[in-house]
Scaffold this active site. Structure first.
Site, PDB file in Angstrom:
ATOM      1  N   LYS A 117       0.952  11.861  29.000  1.00 31.54           N
ATOM      2  CA  LYS A 117      -0.460  11.768  28.565  1.00 31.54           C
ATOM      3  C   LYS A 117      -1.391  11.616  29.757  1.00 31.54           C
ATOM      4  O   LYS A 117      -2.405  12.305  29.891  1.00 31.54           O
ATOM      5  CB  LYS A 117      -0.659  10.574  27.627  1.00 31.54           C
ATOM      6  CG  LYS A 117      -2.118  10.207  27.371  1.00 31.54           C
ATOM      7  CD  LYS A 117      -2.263   9.032  26.437  1.00 31.54           C
ATOM      8  CE  LYS A 117      -2.130   7.696  27.069  1.00 31.54           C
ATOM      9  NZ  LYS A 117      -3.337   7.221  27.750  1.00 31.54           N
ATOM     10  N   ASN A 118      -1.045  10.690  30.674  1.00 34.16           N
ATOM     11  CA  ASN A 118      -1.962  10.361  31.765  1.00 34.16           C
ATOM     12  C   ASN A 118      -1.966  11.379  32.898  1.00 34.16           C
ATOM     13  O   ASN A 118      -2.684  11.218  33.873  1.00 34.16           O
ATOM     14  CB  ASN A 118      -1.668   8.945  32.274  1.00 34.16           C
ATOM     15  CG  ASN A 118      -2.068   7.922  31.231  1.00 34.16           C
ATOM     16  OD1 ASN A 118      -2.773   8.236  30.272  1.00 34.16           O
ATOM     17  ND2 ASN A 118      -1.608   6.695  31.402  1.00 34.16           N
ATOM     18  N   ARG A 143     -11.464   6.652  26.379  1.00 38.19           N
ATOM     19  CA  ARG A 143     -12.151   6.375  27.642  1.00 38.19           C
ATOM     20  C   ARG A 143     -11.890   7.456  28.672  1.00 38.19           C
ATOM     21  O   ARG A 143     -12.727   7.754  29.522  1.00 38.19           O
ATOM     22  CB  ARG A 143     -11.646   5.099  28.290  1.00 38.19           C
ATOM     23  CG  ARG A 143     -11.436   3.902  27.481  1.00 38.19           C
ATOM     24  CD  ARG A 143     -10.837   2.828  28.341  1.00 38.19           C
ATOM     25  NE  ARG A 143     -11.544   2.708  29.593  1.00 38.19           N
ATOM     26  CZ  ARG A 143     -12.720   2.087  29.714  1.00 38.19           C
ATOM     27  NH1 ARG A 143     -13.287   1.571  28.658  1.00 38.19           N
ATOM     28  NH2 ARG A 143     -13.324   2.008  30.855  1.00 38.19           N
ATOM     29  N   CYS A 191     -13.058  -2.221  26.252  1.00 43.11           N
ATOM     30  CA  CYS A 191     -11.739  -1.793  25.761  1.00 43.11           C
ATOM     31  C   CYS A 191     -10.943  -3.051  25.442  1.00 43.11           C
ATOM     32  O   CYS A 191     -11.184  -4.100  26.037  1.00 43.11           O
ATOM     33  CB  CYS A 191     -11.060  -0.988  26.864  1.00 43.11           C
ATOM     34  SG  CYS A 191      -9.316  -0.699  26.604  1.00 43.11           S
ATOM     35  N   ARG A 198     -12.965  -2.845  32.088  1.00 42.92           N
ATOM     36  CA  ARG A 198     -12.711  -1.488  32.622  1.00 42.92           C
ATOM     37  C   ARG A 198     -13.987  -0.748  33.024  1.00 42.92           C
ATOM     38  O   ARG A 198     -14.285   0.340  32.508  1.00 42.92           O
ATOM     39  CB  ARG A 198     -11.902  -0.669  31.629  1.00 42.92           C
ATOM     40  CG  ARG A 198     -10.570  -1.322  31.254  1.00 42.92           C
ATOM     41  CD  ARG A 198      -9.743  -0.479  30.327  1.00 42.92           C
ATOM     42  NE  ARG A 198      -9.150   0.654  30.996  1.00 42.92           N
ATOM     43  CZ  ARG A 198      -8.372   1.544  30.368  1.00 42.92           C
ATOM     44  NH1 ARG A 198      -8.127   1.412  29.076  1.00 42.92           N
ATOM     45  NH2 ARG A 198      -7.838   2.552  31.015  1.00 42.92           N
ATOM     46  N   ASP A 202       1.461  -0.521  32.177  1.00 40.57           N
ATOM     47  CA  ASP A 202       1.674   0.152  30.884  1.00 40.57           C
ATOM     48  C   ASP A 202       3.065  -0.092  30.316  1.00 40.57           C
ATOM     49  O   ASP A 202       3.364   0.376  29.217  1.00 40.57           O
ATOM     50  CB  ASP A 202       1.420   1.655  31.025  1.00 40.57           C
ATOM     51  CG  ASP A 202      -0.035   1.970  31.354  1.00 40.57           C
ATOM     52  OD1 ASP A 202      -0.322   3.103  31.749  1.00 40.57           O
ATOM     53  OD2 ASP A 202      -0.869   1.050  31.234  1.00 40.57           O
ATOM     54  N   ARG A 240      -2.034   7.777  19.776  1.00 42.53           N
ATOM     55  CA  ARG A 240      -2.805   8.202  20.939  1.00 42.53           C
ATOM     56  C   ARG A 240      -1.901   8.516  22.129  1.00 42.53           C
ATOM     57  O   ARG A 240      -2.235   9.332  22.977  1.00 42.53           O
ATOM     58  CB  ARG A 240      -3.795   7.101  21.344  1.00 42.53           C
ATOM     59  CG  ARG A 240      -4.827   6.780  20.262  1.00 42.53           C
ATOM     60  CD  ARG A 240      -5.966   5.982  20.824  1.00 42.53           C
ATOM     61  NE  ARG A 240      -6.320   6.528  22.118  1.00 42.53           N
ATOM     62  CZ  ARG A 240      -6.699   5.764  23.132  1.00 42.53           C
ATOM     63  NH1 ARG A 240      -6.771   4.461  22.991  1.00 42.53           N
ATOM     64  NH2 ARG A 240      -6.986   6.314  24.288  1.00 42.53           N
TER      65      ARG A 240
HETATM   66  C1  EPZ Z   1      -5.322   4.462  34.069  1.00 46.73           C
HETATM   67  O1  EPZ Z   1      -6.501   3.815  33.562  1.00 46.73           O
HETATM   68  C2  EPZ Z   1      -4.452   4.772  32.856  1.00 46.73           C
HETATM   69  N1  EPZ Z   1      -5.176   5.655  31.967  1.00 46.73           N
HETATM   70  C3  EPZ Z   1      -4.094   3.476  32.125  1.00 46.73           C
HETATM   71  O2  EPZ Z   1      -3.182   3.777  31.067  1.00 46.73           O
HETATM   72  C4  EPZ Z   1      -3.366   2.548  33.089  1.00 46.73           C
HETATM   73  O3  EPZ Z   1      -3.146   1.309  32.471  1.00 46.73           O
HETATM   74  C5  EPZ Z   1      -4.236   2.325  34.352  1.00 46.73           C
HETATM   75  O4  EPZ Z   1      -4.598   3.575  34.944  1.00 46.73           O
HETATM   76  C6  EPZ Z   1      -3.507   1.505  35.410  1.00 46.73           C
HETATM   77  O5  EPZ Z   1      -2.318   2.090  35.762  1.00 46.73           O
HETATM   78  C7  EPZ Z   1      -5.217   6.993  32.263  1.00 46.73           C
HETATM   79  O6  EPZ Z   1      -4.696   7.466  33.250  1.00 46.73           O
HETATM   80  C8  EPZ Z   1      -5.944   7.879  31.294  1.00 46.73           C
HETATM   81  P1  EPZ Z   1      -7.782   1.913  36.776  1.00 46.73           P
HETATM   82  P2  EPZ Z   1      -7.782   3.610  34.510  1.00 46.73           P
HETATM   83  O7  EPZ Z   1      -9.111   2.523  37.071  1.00 46.73           O
HETATM   84  O8  EPZ Z   1      -7.882   4.709  35.478  1.00 46.73           O
HETATM   85  C9  EPZ Z   1     -10.603  -1.800  37.773  1.00 46.73           C
HETATM   86  C10 EPZ Z   1      -2.266   3.719  28.884  1.00 46.73           C
HETATM   87  O9  EPZ Z   1      -1.737   2.768  28.268  1.00 46.73           O
HETATM   88  N2  EPZ Z   1     -11.680  -0.806  38.011  1.00 46.73           N
HETATM   89  O10 EPZ Z   1      -6.661   2.261  37.683  1.00 46.73           O
HETATM   90  O11 EPZ Z   1      -8.938   3.337  33.615  1.00 46.73           O
HETATM   91  C11 EPZ Z   1     -10.166  -1.825  36.305  1.00 46.73           C
HETATM   92  O12 EPZ Z   1     -11.001  -2.627  35.523  1.00 46.73           O
HETATM   93  C12 EPZ Z   1      -3.562   3.476  29.704  1.00 46.73           C
HETATM   94  O13 EPZ Z   1      -1.815   4.876  28.897  1.00 46.73           O
HETATM   95  C13 EPZ Z   1     -12.941  -1.255  38.398  1.00 46.73           C
HETATM   96  O14 EPZ Z   1     -13.178  -2.459  38.552  1.00 46.73           O
HETATM   97  O15 EPZ Z   1      -7.374   2.259  35.269  1.00 46.73           O
HETATM   98  C14 EPZ Z   1      -8.743  -2.371  36.412  1.00 46.73           C
HETATM   99  O16 EPZ Z   1      -8.771  -3.750  36.488  1.00 46.73           O
HETATM  100  C15 EPZ Z   1      -4.131   2.122  29.488  1.00 46.73           C
HETATM  101  N3  EPZ Z   1     -13.902  -0.314  38.618  1.00 46.73           N
HETATM  102  C16 EPZ Z   1      -8.270  -1.772  37.744  1.00 46.73           C
HETATM  103  O17 EPZ Z   1      -9.442  -1.403  38.475  1.00 46.73           O
HETATM  104  C17 EPZ Z   1     -13.685   1.034  38.472  1.00 46.73           C
HETATM  105  O18 EPZ Z   1     -14.602   1.846  38.678  1.00 46.73           O
HETATM  106  C18 EPZ Z   1      -7.370  -0.540  37.598  1.00 46.73           C
HETATM  107  O19 EPZ Z   1      -7.961   0.329  36.677  1.00 46.73           O
HETATM  108  C19 EPZ Z   1     -12.404   1.456  38.060  1.00 46.73           C
HETATM  109  C20 EPZ Z   1     -11.410   0.520  37.844  1.00 46.73           C
END
Ligand code: EPZ
Length: 424
Positions: A22-23, A99, A123, A128, A311, A403
């Site tokens: 998916k990702n 998202r 979320c 996020r 995850d 999803r």
């Molecule tokens: C991706 O989400 C995945 N989703 C998530 O999978 C996964 O949990 C996550 O990466 C971490 O591995 C997809 O790829 C579609 P991040 P993403 O930006 O990109 C903070 C699932 O279950 N952050 O790496 O949204 C954020 O709040 C889903 O399949 C900021 O502060 O995660 C978090 O604490 C759930 N500002 C950390 O960084 C930003 O602009 C990592 O989030 C961006 C992120």
């Protein structure tokens, strides 16, 4: 609305085919906007999020044709024609349901030099924010204006830049990499996310003609090019779905082989499973859980790749709830990713949470009960607990599962689980 009903206690047996990731599929679908023309994507998982992404891209003028579907209907191939881009908006109606829809921001900025994308909002697992995405785009000369819940981006002067992420962000890295592919000059992203799905997107971009150095490392260098060409690509397999099936086999003391498993990307997961007493063997693209392992409590700490994936945290917790001894689980990525704990307690688990640390004391046997899914991976952990529990477990709000898992109930039933999906 459906619910899932499980009669637990049976060891799983047999082979299961792992679906496309998916990702990886979501950013790669969004990236097709970068190159006008007909693309072909194989090994696309049959997921609700993929359908939402199709709707989003169709809104922007993309035309989809289903090319093939595999026997179980879990994977398919699509041709996507993005010759005719209409508009540059991702509406709230779609972004609020997924998202990851924010992943069209980078491609629209690059291709249309403008974008209007709804902010994703909160979320279940955490705030996020996307501030790092926007900060990176601003460094690339994009004018960002937030208005009425939308990001309005004016990218007439899109240029290369040096960007350092204070926090490693998966979709942030993906959005900036896509914007940089068609920017004027070179972009360097430092502390880039190294998740395998980011690498899969980078390889798709290279297949379209992008120039990227440092793929799979935390420093990505993207030399912008004037245009990209449509491409054909096979999406990588899903390491989180694979980890979930490993947990299903281990928690039921079964014997299961995963086919088309992304073994090189499972190192942290396989390491912790082995430490927890799970008997495993693996080849290039197959992993087998052998019966007879005794689950023992081990500690995990979630971390960006190549660390233990957040995850898989909920699924691992379900396993630890029936292991011998205790385990300490520390969630470092998302501030609210223990929503499954209160539901596991309803099944008789013994878990205490303080801040981002959960202490799990393994119990001899879980007891079936009605429970409620709260997010994608939490719902997977409840299915695993239900497979191990004595008696009947009923899981409500299973739309969360759809999803991210292609035909999970059918796949588990084919491994001998007493599981069915019925109207709630
Ligand atoms: C991706 O989400 C995945 N989703 C998530 O999978 C996964 O949990 C996550 O990466 C971490 O591995 C997809 O790829 C579609 P991040 P993403 O930006 O990109 C903070 C699932 O279950 N952050 O790496 O949204 C954020 O709040 C889903 O399949 C900021 O502060 O995660 C978090 O604490 C759930 N500002 C950390 O960084 C930003 O602009 C990592 O989030 C961006 C992120």
């Amino acid at each position: 609305m459906d619910k899932i009903v499980i009669e637990g206690g049976l060891p799983l047996q047999g082979e299961v085919q792992i679906s496309g990731a998916k990702n990886a599929a979501l950013p790669i679908l969004a990236a097709t906007l970068l190159a006008p023309g007909e693309h072909r994507l194989d090994n696309l998982p049959a997921l609700a999020d993929i359908h939402t992404c199709e709707k989003l891209l169709s809104n922007l003028g993309a035309r989809f044709k289903e090319v093939a579907v595999n026997a179980g209907g879990t994977n398919g191939s699509l041709s996507i024609d993005t010759s005719d881009l209409q508009g540059f908006e991702a509406p709230y109606e779609l972004v609020k349901t997924m998202r990851a829809a924010v992943l069209v921001l980078g491609p629209l900025v690059a291709r249309a030099r403008q974008a209007r994308v709804s902010l994703p909002g909160g979320c279940a697992i955490g705030a996020r924010p996307i501030d790092l995405h926007l900060k990176g785009l601003e460094a690339m000369g994009v004018k960002i204006n937030l208005s009425q819940g939308y990001v309005e981006a004016d990218a007439r002067r899109l240029k290369g830049a040096e960007i350092y992420f204070e926090t490693s962000t998966v979709t942030g890295t993906e959005n900036l990499m896509m914007a940089a592919a068609l920017a004027k000059g070179t972009t360097v992203i430092k502390n880039a996310a190294m998740e395998p799905e980011v690498g899969d997107l980078a390889r798709f971009l290279v297949a379209m003609g992008a120039q990227i150095e440092g793929i799979d490392s935390d420093i990505l260098t993207i030399h912008g090019v004037p245009e990209l060409k449509p491409a054909s690509y096979r999406i990588m397999s899903d390491r989180i779905e694979a980890g979930t099936f490993l947990a299903a086999a281990a928690i039921t003391k079964g014997e299961v082989t995963l086919l088309d498993a992304p073994v090189p990307h499972l190192t942290a997961i396989l390491g912790k499973f082995t430490e927890a007493g799970v008997r495993l063997s693996a080849t290039k693209d197959r992993v087998t859980v052998h019966a007879g392992g005794n689950l023992t409590g081990v500690d995990i700490r979630t971390h960006p790749y190549p660390g233990f994936p957040t995850d898989m945290q909920a699924q691992f917790m379900a396993m630890m709830s029936v292991a011998r001894g205790a385990s300490v689980i520390t969630e470092t990525i998302f501030e609210n990713r223990f929503m499954h704990v209160s539901e596991l307690l309803r099944l008789g688990a013994d878990i205490t949470v303080t801040g981002n640390i959960a202490v799990v004391r393994g119990c001899r046997q879980l007891q079936g009960a009605p429970v409620m899914a709260t997010d994608l991976r939490a719902s997977a952990s409840l299915v695993l607990a239900g497979l191990a529990a004595a008696g009947t477990t009923e899981i409500l709000r299973v739309y969360h599962l759809d999803r991210g898992y292609a035909h999970l109930v059918e796949k588990l039933a084919a491994l001998g689980a007493r599981i069915k999906r019925v109207p709630a």
